[in-house]
Every structure is written in C-alpha cells, then in structure tokens.
Design an enzyme around this catalytic site. Structure first.
Site, PDB file in Angstrom:
ATOM      1  N   HIS A   1     -74.283   8.557  70.901  1.00 35.35           N
ATOM      2  CA  HIS A   1     -72.945   8.143  70.514  1.00 35.35           C
ATOM      3  C   HIS A   1     -71.950   9.290  70.331  1.00 35.35           C
ATOM      4  CE1 HIS A   1     -73.864   3.677  69.787  1.00 35.35           C
ATOM      5  NE2 HIS A   1     -75.049   4.290  69.428  1.00 35.35           N
TER       6      HIS A   1
ATOM      7  N   ASP B   1     -79.404   9.313  68.697  1.00 34.70           N
ATOM      8  CA  ASP B   1     -78.511   8.316  68.197  1.00 34.70           C
ATOM      9  C   ASP B   1     -77.064   9.070  68.022  1.00 34.70           C
ATOM     10  OD1 ASP B   1     -77.835   5.847  67.730  1.00 34.70           O
ATOM     11  OD2 ASP B   1     -78.694   5.555  65.670  1.00 34.70           O
TER      12      ASP B   1
ATOM     13  N   GLU C   1     -83.068  -3.454  65.878  1.00 30.64           N
ATOM     14  CA  GLU C   1     -82.980  -2.307  65.141  1.00 30.64           C
ATOM     15  C   GLU C   1     -82.867  -2.870  63.812  1.00 30.64           C
ATOM     16  OE1 GLU C   1     -79.839   1.390  64.260  1.00 30.64           O
ATOM     17  OE2 GLU C   1     -79.098  -0.421  65.708  1.00 30.64           O
TER      18      GLU C   1
ATOM     19  N   HIS D   1     -79.734   8.107  74.449  1.00 31.72           N
ATOM     20  CA  HIS D   1     -79.143   6.989  73.439  1.00 31.72           C
ATOM     21  C   HIS D   1     -78.391   8.003  72.326  1.00 31.72           C
ATOM     22  CE1 HIS D   1     -78.978   3.347  71.184  1.00 31.72           C
ATOM     23  NE2 HIS D   1     -78.394   3.994  70.481  1.00 31.72           N
TER      24      HIS D   1
ATOM     25  N   HIS E   1     -78.305  -2.500  72.201  1.00 30.99           N
ATOM     26  CA  HIS E   1     -78.829  -2.484  70.930  1.00 30.99           C
ATOM     27  C   HIS E   1     -79.469  -3.687  70.421  1.00 30.99           C
ATOM     28  CE1 HIS E   1     -76.185   0.907  70.982  1.00 30.99           C
ATOM     29  NE2 HIS E   1     -76.458   1.442  69.984  1.00 30.99           N
TER      30      HIS E   1
ATOM     31  N   ASP F   1     -68.825   9.198  69.236  1.00 28.90           N
ATOM     32  CA  ASP F   1     -68.199   9.326  68.232  1.00 28.90           C
ATOM     33  C   ASP F   1     -68.858   9.500  66.973  1.00 28.90           C
ATOM     34  OD1 ASP F   1     -69.288   6.741  68.098  1.00 28.90           O
ATOM     35  OD2 ASP F   1     -67.440   5.740  67.506  1.00 28.90           O
TER      36      ASP F   1
END
EC number: 3.5.4.4
Length: 331
Positions: free
Chosen positions: A14, A278, A200, A12, A197, A16
């Site tokens: 990202h 993350d 959370e 997991h 997702h 960006d």
C-alpha cells in the site's frame, strides 16, 4: 540465503502505508500543514503500528497522517517515486502498489490527476533503477459508493500504461462482496484485473465470494480459508494466488503469532502463495525482512524461495515481456 541480494517481487504493498517519515515532515512544511512534530522519530512512532494491535481497525489508524500530506500532484509523485526507489535498493525487481484514489481529493485534485501523479512517480523510478511496477486501484469500502465508477473510468486511461487492477480494501465485514458485484463487473468490462482483500479477518466465506461473485484472480491475505473448506478448494481449483503478508498478519491479529500463520501449510499443500510487505512503514518492514521471516519460520530452502518467486511472476498483473525478464533473475 543472502536475503538482501535475492531478487524479489512484492504484489501487495500500500502506497499510503509505505511513506518515509521524513517525507511526511517535508511535505507538511511545503504545504503549510500542521503535524504533531518535526522530529523524524516522533513522526515514525505515529506511523508505525505496534507489533500487536487489538485488530485491523487499530492498525488502520496509522494511515491518517501520511494521507493528510498526499493531497497534491507533487506529493503523490514524490511518494510514489520514493517507494519504488526504496524497493529497488533492496532488489525488488517488480512491485505492484495499491492505493485509494478516493483518499486524495481533499485539495481538489480529480481522479485523473491523482492516478497520473503516482504513475508518473513510478515511471521516473523505473527509468533510474532496475525495477518495474504497476498500480492497483483500491476502492475503500467505508467510503460512499457513488464515485467508484468514476475511479474506474479515470484509471482506464492508464490501463496497461501503469494501472492494471481493481481492489477492495479497508476493514472486512462478512458478506461485503455482494454489495460490489456491479462495480467489479464494470472494472472487468473495462479491462481491469481483479484482486480483493478477503479472508484477512477470520471470514473464509469472503474469499469464496470474492472469487465466485467478483472474479478475483488473486486474494489479498486469504489466510482464513484454512477454516473454510469450500473457499480452500475453490482457491485450489481456480488457481487463485494468495498475497500473504506475514508481519502485517501478526500485527493485525489476523493470526495469533507467526508460528500459527498457515503460509507454510498452504505452500506445502500446493496453493499459490506469495510473500509481500503490505505496508513498509506501518509494519516497519521490507521485502528482505519478510523473506527472512518466512524462510526461517516456515522452513523454506532457497529452492522453495525460487518456486515462490516463480509463483509471484506467474500471477503478477504484468505484461508477458516483463514476466520473461523477471524469470531471468533466477535462471
């Protein structure tokens, strides 16, 4: 444990949220884009979220600057390559990166060009380093839905050649899964795996819905099943893996502090938990840091870690061949 030397898997992460600050400066210069500073410390301060944000939405503001320079094929290829390079240098052996193709069309790229560029960067890193990877396509829930199937179609060209799964990301509202049932089904029919997702931001029901309505095999975060019995039992019954991101969960106020994170309880209760970054830049972290934090705060032995590594291998959206090679690192 020598945290740096241990083999690692990140499921997991990202794209960006994991861009090098210096790269943002370089890409802005190349593209003639005005950014607030060309000092790397200044730019980093704009990209790294505070240790405690009031909520997830505040955390998400840190993505605007890197996304602004990720609008060309060369930029996307470079950022992808560098993320895999950074991960490989800390012994991440397998990395699944997610990103939202819808965010990268400001200079006219089509979805095939966008997805092809990040896959190309990943393949370049795989050729140079001892790392394997795949991409997950994240649909950004705050954007219009009219081009979701177009994203899925474009990614299908790359299925099992660098793209493996479909995801829903961005701020989490109760009941969001109901709006995305046809899109998840379309992705499943094309051959995508599904991770969503959910859970959370305090809504355990979203985890239940992601599994039962959207066919999720994994859940991004999922921590709030701890206050939703039905979701908890469904995660257990369906052997759904949870992609925990300890530092990020504290930053976004998904949990009050690391001591109150349910990871350790989930692990000891036999749930399939994994450790992930993350966002390497936004959370100012690495897999080495996340592993050390988890080991120290959740009292994990080396054997516990190897068990969690195996859970990550078994629940990776990788080929059987890649999974076999990953298991050799802890044999």
């Amino acid at each position: 444990m020598n945290y740096l030397q241990l083999p690692k898997i990140d499921l997991h992460c990202h794209l960006d949220g994991s861009v090098r600050p210096q790269t943002v400066i370089d890409l802005a210069k190349i593209q003639g884009i005005d950014i607030p500073s060309d000092n790397v410390d200044d730019i980093k301060s704009l990209m790294v979220a505070p240790e405690s944000c009031p909520n997830l939405d505040e955390y998400l503001t840190r993505f605007a600057l890197p996304v602004s320079v990720m609008q060309t094929e060369a930029a996307l290829e470079r950022v992808s390559f560098e993320l895999f390079e950074d991960a490989a240098k800390e012994n991440v052996k397998y990395l699944e990166v997610r990103f939202g193709p819808q965010l990268h069309r400001k200079q006219g790229l089509n979805f095939e060009q966008i997805i092809g560029s990040v896959v190309k960067g990943m393949h370049r890193a795989e050729a140079l380093y001892d790392i394997k990877g795949n991409y997950i396509l994240s649909i950004i829930k705050v954007l219009p839905k009219d081009d979701i199937n177009e994203v899925i179609d474009a990614g299908a060209t790359f299925l099992n050649k660098g793209v493996v799964a479909f995801d829903l990301a961005a701020s989490e509202e109760p009941g969001f899964c109901h709006e995305y049932i046809p899109y998840a089904k379309y992705a499943l029919d094309k051959g995508y795996r599904i991770t969503i997702h959910a859970g959370e931001q305090g809504v355990g029901q979203n985890v239940y819905d992601a599994i039962s309505l959207l066919g999720a095999e994994r859940i991004g975060h999922g921590i709030h099943i701890n206050n939703h019995k039905d979701a908890y039992e469904l995660v257990r019954a369906e052997a759904v893996a949870l992609e925990a991101c300890p530092s990020s969960n504290v930053q976004t106020k998904a949990v009050e502090n690391i001591e109150s994170h349910p990871f350790g309880d989930f692990y000891r209760d036999g749930l399939l938990v994994t450790i992930n970054t993350d966002n390497r830049t936004v959370s100012d972290t690495t897999m080495t840091k996340e592993l050390q934090l988890a080991a120290e705060k959740f009292n994990l032995s080396e054997q516990d870690y190897f068990q969690i590594y195996k859970i990550s291998v078994e629940n990776a959206f990788a080929s059987d061949e890649v999974k076999q090679s990953l298991l050799k690192f802890i044999a």
